[in-house]
Design a protein around this motif. Sequence first.
Motif, PDB file in Angstrom:
ATOM      1  N   ASP A 229      49.437  50.033  37.886  1.00 26.38           N
ATOM      2  CA  ASP A 229      49.720  48.635  38.139  1.00 26.38           C
ATOM      3  C   ASP A 229      51.215  47.920  37.795  1.00 26.38           C
ATOM      4  OD1 ASP A 229      49.258  47.318  36.107  1.00 26.38           O
ATOM      5  OD2 ASP A 229      47.847  46.874  36.608  1.00 26.38           O
ATOM      6  N   TRP A 230      51.517  47.066  38.864  1.00 27.42           N
ATOM      7  CA  TRP A 230      52.686  46.477  38.974  1.00 27.42           C
ATOM      8  C   TRP A 230      52.196  44.488  38.947  1.00 27.42           C
ATOM      9  CZ3 TRP A 230      57.146  46.060  43.054  1.00 27.42           C
ATOM     10  CH2 TRP A 230      58.047  44.710  42.421  1.00 27.42           C
ATOM     11  N   LYS A 231      52.805  44.086  37.839  1.00 28.28           N
ATOM     12  CA  LYS A 231      52.775  42.168  37.619  1.00 28.28           C
ATOM     13  C   LYS A 231      53.828  41.725  38.186  1.00 28.28           C
ATOM     14  CE  LYS A 231      49.089  42.806  33.665  1.00 28.28           C
ATOM     15  NZ  LYS A 231      48.861  42.476  32.509  1.00 28.28           N
ATOM     16  N   ILE A 232      54.059  41.627  39.699  1.00 17.47           N
ATOM     17  CA  ILE A 232      54.970  41.624  40.226  1.00 17.47           C
ATOM     18  C   ILE A 232      55.656  39.920  39.358  1.00 17.47           C
ATOM     19  CG2 ILE A 232      56.568  40.742  42.606  1.00 17.47           C
ATOM     20  CD1 ILE A 232      54.462  42.557  43.849  1.00 17.47           C
ATOM     21  N   SER A 233      54.857  39.222  39.417  1.00 19.46           N
ATOM     22  CA  SER A 233      55.012  37.838  38.984  1.00 19.46           C
ATOM     23  C   SER A 233      53.569  36.887  38.272  1.00 19.46           C
ATOM     24  CB  SER A 233      55.693  36.764  39.999  1.00 19.46           C
ATOM     25  OG  SER A 233      54.504  36.856  41.309  1.00 19.46           O
ATOM     26  N   GLN A 235      51.674  35.677  40.145  1.00 21.42           N
ATOM     27  CA  GLN A 235      50.431  34.878  40.698  1.00 21.42           C
ATOM     28  C   GLN A 235      50.908  36.393  42.266  1.00 21.42           C
ATOM     29  OE1 GLN A 235      54.088  32.987  41.024  1.00 21.42           O
ATOM     30  NE2 GLN A 235      52.643  31.959  39.803  1.00 21.42           N
ATOM     31  N   ALA A 236      51.471  37.446  41.625  1.00 17.05           N
ATOM     32  CA  ALA A 236      51.437  38.688  42.706  1.00 17.05           C
ATOM     33  C   ALA A 236      51.237  39.919  41.670  1.00 17.05           C
ATOM     34  CB  ALA A 236      52.709  38.979  42.916  1.00 17.05           C
ATOM     35  N   LEU A 237      50.040  41.435  42.747  1.00 15.07           N
ATOM     36  CA  LEU A 237      49.627  42.254  41.520  1.00 15.07           C
ATOM     37  C   LEU A 237      50.030  42.738  42.338  1.00 15.07           C
ATOM     38  CD1 LEU A 237      48.730  43.662  39.011  1.00 15.07           C
ATOM     39  CD2 LEU A 237      45.933  42.651  39.683  1.00 15.07           C
ATOM     40  N   LEU A 238      50.157  44.593  42.258  1.00 12.52           N
ATOM     41  CA  LEU A 238      49.943  45.839  43.230  1.00 12.52           C
ATOM     42  C   LEU A 238      49.748  46.828  42.084  1.00 12.52           C
ATOM     43  CD1 LEU A 238      51.377  46.915  45.706  1.00 12.52           C
ATOM     44  CD2 LEU A 238      53.460  47.691  44.522  1.00 12.52           C
ATOM     45  N   PHE A 292      46.788  45.467  47.032  1.00 13.68           N
ATOM     46  CA  PHE A 292      48.405  43.625  46.821  1.00 13.68           C
ATOM     47  C   PHE A 292      47.148  42.600  46.614  1.00 13.68           C
ATOM     48  CE2 PHE A 292      51.008  40.380  47.904  1.00 13.68           C
ATOM     49  CZ  PHE A 292      52.009  40.963  47.240  1.00 13.68           C
ATOM     50  N   GLU A 293      47.341  42.159  45.840  1.00  9.63           N
ATOM     51  CA  GLU A 293      46.585  40.142  45.222  1.00  9.63           C
ATOM     52  C   GLU A 293      48.087  39.510  45.119  1.00  9.63           C
ATOM     53  OE1 GLU A 293      43.332  38.202  43.219  1.00  9.63           O
ATOM     54  OE2 GLU A 293      43.887  39.940  42.325  1.00  9.63           O
ATOM     55  N   TYR A 294      47.339  38.363  46.187  1.00 13.70           N
ATOM     56  CA  TYR A 294      48.393  37.635  45.920  1.00 13.70           C
ATOM     57  C   TYR A 294      48.056  35.498  45.373  1.00 13.70           C
ATOM     58  CZ  TYR A 294      52.536  33.955  46.217  1.00 13.70           C
ATOM     59  OH  TYR A 294      53.921  33.305  45.798  1.00 13.70           O
ATOM     60  N   LYS A 295      48.156  35.096  44.802  1.00 14.34           N
ATOM     61  CA  LYS A 295      47.545  33.489  44.574  1.00 14.34           C
ATOM     62  C   LYS A 295      48.255  32.715  44.732  1.00 14.34           C
ATOM     63  CE  LYS A 295      44.939  35.350  40.028  1.00 14.34           C
ATOM     64  NZ  LYS A 295      43.838  35.466  38.927  1.00 14.34           N
ATOM     65  N   VAL A 304      44.875  42.549  50.558  1.00 16.95           N
ATOM     66  CA  VAL A 304      45.225  43.622  51.043  1.00 16.95           C
ATOM     67  C   VAL A 304      44.947  44.720  50.896  1.00 16.95           C
ATOM     68  CG1 VAL A 304      46.405  44.597  53.358  1.00 16.95           C
ATOM     69  CG2 VAL A 304      46.824  42.558  52.829  1.00 16.95           C
ATOM     70  N   SER A 305      44.775  45.365  51.081  1.00 23.32           N
ATOM     71  CA  SER A 305      43.733  46.888  50.158  1.00 23.32           C
ATOM     72  C   SER A 305      43.586  47.995  51.311  1.00 23.32           C
ATOM     73  CB  SER A 305      42.361  46.546  49.755  1.00 23.32           C
ATOM     74  OG  SER A 305      42.167  46.019  48.809  1.00 23.32           O
ATOM     75  N   ALA A 306      44.142  49.071  51.447  1.00 20.74           N
ATOM     76  CA  ALA A 306      43.978  50.248  52.630  1.00 20.74           C
ATOM     77  C   ALA A 306      43.693  52.004  50.788  1.00 20.74           C
ATOM     78  CB  ALA A 306      45.309  50.158  52.743  1.00 20.74           C
TER      79      ALA A 306
END
Length: 712
Positions: A229-233, A235-238, A292-295, A304-306
Motif C-alpha cells: 500500500d501507498w499512503k499517497i496523502s 486523503q488518498a490510499l492505493l 484506490f480510496e480517496y476521502k 475504485v477496485s479491480a
Amino acid sequence: MNTPRFAVSAIALAVLHAFPGVAVAASSAAEQAMPEVVITGAKAQASRAAVAGFSNAPLLETPASVSVLTSQQMLDLQIRSTTDAARYDASIGDSYNAVGYSEQFSIRGFKLDNASSYRKDGMAIPADTQIPLENKERLEVLKGLSGLQAGVSAPGGIVNYVTKRPTDTPLRTVVLEERERGTLYGAVDLGGRFEDQRFGYRFNAAGERLRSYIKGADGNRKFVSAAFDWKISPQALLQVDADYQKKSQVTAPGFQLLNNTTLPNIPADTMLNNQPWSRPVETTSSNIGARFEYKFTPDWSTTVSANQHQFKRDDYTAFPGGCTAQGLYSGFCGNGDYDVYDYVSLGEKKSPLTVQALVQGKFSTGSFKHEFTGGASLFKNSEKWGDYLYTQAGTDGHAFSNIYHPIMVAPNGGTSKPVSERRSDNERALFAQDILSINEQLKLHAGARFVQVKRDEFVDATLPFAHTNVGFWLPNVALVYSLRPNVSVYTSYAQGLEHGGVAPIGTENTGRALAPGKSKQVEVGVKADIHPDLSASVAMFEIRKGLEYTDGQNYFVRNGQAQHRGLEMALNGRASRDLTVGVSAMALNSQQRDTGSAELDGKRVADVPAFKSTVYANYAVPQVAGLSISANWIYSGKKAFDKANQVFVPSYHVMNLGGAYATRIGGVQTTLRASIDNAFDKFYWRDVTPELGGYLMPGASRTFRVSAQFDL
C-alpha cells in the motif's frame, strides 16, 4: 528430490537464516528449565464484516446472517482450507466436494455457483481449485440472497475472502505442520512498512505435500503472494496485491449405490481412481488486484477496485460410473463392479475481470440521517475448453473394476479436442443503497441493483449458438430496530439472481447452461452482544427459487420451485476469561414443489440434512499458563441421496480434539498445537451429491496433526 518436501524445507531454512532467533530457540530449548509464557489478549471473534454491504460494518447492525473467521482463528484452529473452516458453521455443507478437485459447498441447502458465489475483497473469482488462505485476513460468509451486494450469485449466499494488508508494525510468523500419512506444510507471513513509512508490504508463501486420507489421492501445492500500500496523502490510499498458486493432486471420485438401491460398505480410504494411467488434476490460479480510496471530506469518499483472475486446469480421471452388465447408467453392480471411464479435459481456462466504483457518504435531511452508497460494477469472463474425452476405458471400449478388488484396465488412449472460447459473460450493474436513521433506534436499509446480463455460449456443433441479453432489478429492503444498545432485531426482503445450472454429462442437453433465474427471500433475526467479546444471533428465513433437475426425458430443466425454510442459531466468543465457545445450528425444511411430478413434489432436497449443528470449545487451563485444550463436535441429520427420496444416508456424529501450548523458546514466541480429527474414527458419508447420477463421498478417517507457530 521431492519437490513439495523441498518447498517446505526451503521455507524453514530461509526463516532460520533470515531470523537467527529461531535457530537459537531450537538449540537452547533443552537448556530452559522454566520457559517464559506469553499471554495474548486477542479478541475471540470478529465484530465487523464487509460481506453483507459496501463497507466494514458492525455485525450487530447488519440485517443479515453473517459468520466470520479471522486469520488468528484460522491459526488457532489449524485451518488450511475452506473445507476445514466449513465445519465450524452448520449452515455450510459439502456439495460435490471431491478430494483433489475443487472445494464446492452449499449454504442453507443451495449449492454455491463456482463462477459467482466466491469473492476476493468483494470481487468475483472462480472456485475451481482450492482457494488459498495464507494471504487472507478474514473469511466472511453471507447466508442468504446477495443480489444487492453481489448481483449474480447463488441464493444460498456468498463466501468473501479478505486479503491481508501491510501491517504498521513488523510481522514475522512461520508455521510448520505435519499430518498423519505424511502431509507436510510450511508457511511464512511477513508484514511491515518500509523506511519511508508511506509504503507498506505483506508477503506470504506456502508449500505443501499432500497425503490424503484416501489412498493415492496425493499431490502438492505451492503458493506465493504480495500486497503493498501507498499512503499517497492523508486523503488518498492505493493498495495493490498479487498471488499465484499451483496445485497438483490426484482426485478421488465418489461412490454410487449398489444396484442403484443400497449404500456400499467400504473403508473411508478406498480409492476408485487408482488405475496405472491415472494422473493428478493440475491447476494454476492467480490474482492481480488494486484498490484506490480517496476521502473528499471526513464523511464522503470514493473507492475504485479491480481484480483480474486467471485459472487453468488439466483434468485426468479414471472415472467410475454405472454398471453395463446390469443395464445401470447410474449405480454400481450388486457385486461392487463398476464401469471405468477415461476422462480427459486439457487446457480449461477462465479469466474473470471485476471492476467496481463506489461513492459513499453521510448527510442529513431534517431529522433524518442518511448513509448513502452508490456505484457501478463490471464483470467480464471468458471460459475456454475443448470437447472432453469421456469414453469407457479398455481396448474393446468396455472395462470395469470393483470397489472391493480393484482391476487394472487399459486407458482409451485418446485426449480432449483443441481449446476454444465456449462461453463469455459481460455483466454491468448500477446500484444504490441508503441507510436511513429514522430515529435513534430504528434504521431503514433500502437499496436496489440493476444488472444487465449478457452471455454468449457455444457448446458443440450439435447445439445452436446461444445468446442472452436481459436486465434484472434486484431490490433489497430491511428494518433494524435497536431494542437496547447491545440488542437488535431485523426483518428483510431481498431478491437475487443466478446463472442457470449447466446440464451434466449424460443428459440430452449436456453442457448447455439454463437461462438466469431469480430467487426471493424473507428473513427475520435477533442479534445480541452479550458482552464485548461474546455475541449471539438467531435468524429465520424462507428462500424460493426455480428447481433444476433432470426430467423423465433426460433433459436438464428448471421447473417448479425449491423452497427452503430454516432457523439458524449462533453463539461465538469468550464465555469467560478461560473459556471460548462457538456454537452453530441450523434446522432446515427443504422442499421441492410445483413440478407436476408426484415423484418430486413434497420431497426433500438431496444432500441437505433437516438439522445440523457444530459446537466448539477452547479452555485455557489456569493451572498451566499457556496451555489450552479444545473440542469440536459435529452432528448432521440424515440426508436424501436422490431427489425422489428413495434412499437416505444415516445421520452422523464426529468429534475433533486438540490442544495448544504457548511459550517462549530462546526469545521467540512459540505456539505448539496438536489435534485429532474424527477422534473416534467414525465412518460417515459427508457428501451425498445428486450430480452426475448421484455420488457419495466418505468423510475423513481419524487423522493426527501437529504444528508449530513462531512469531518473531
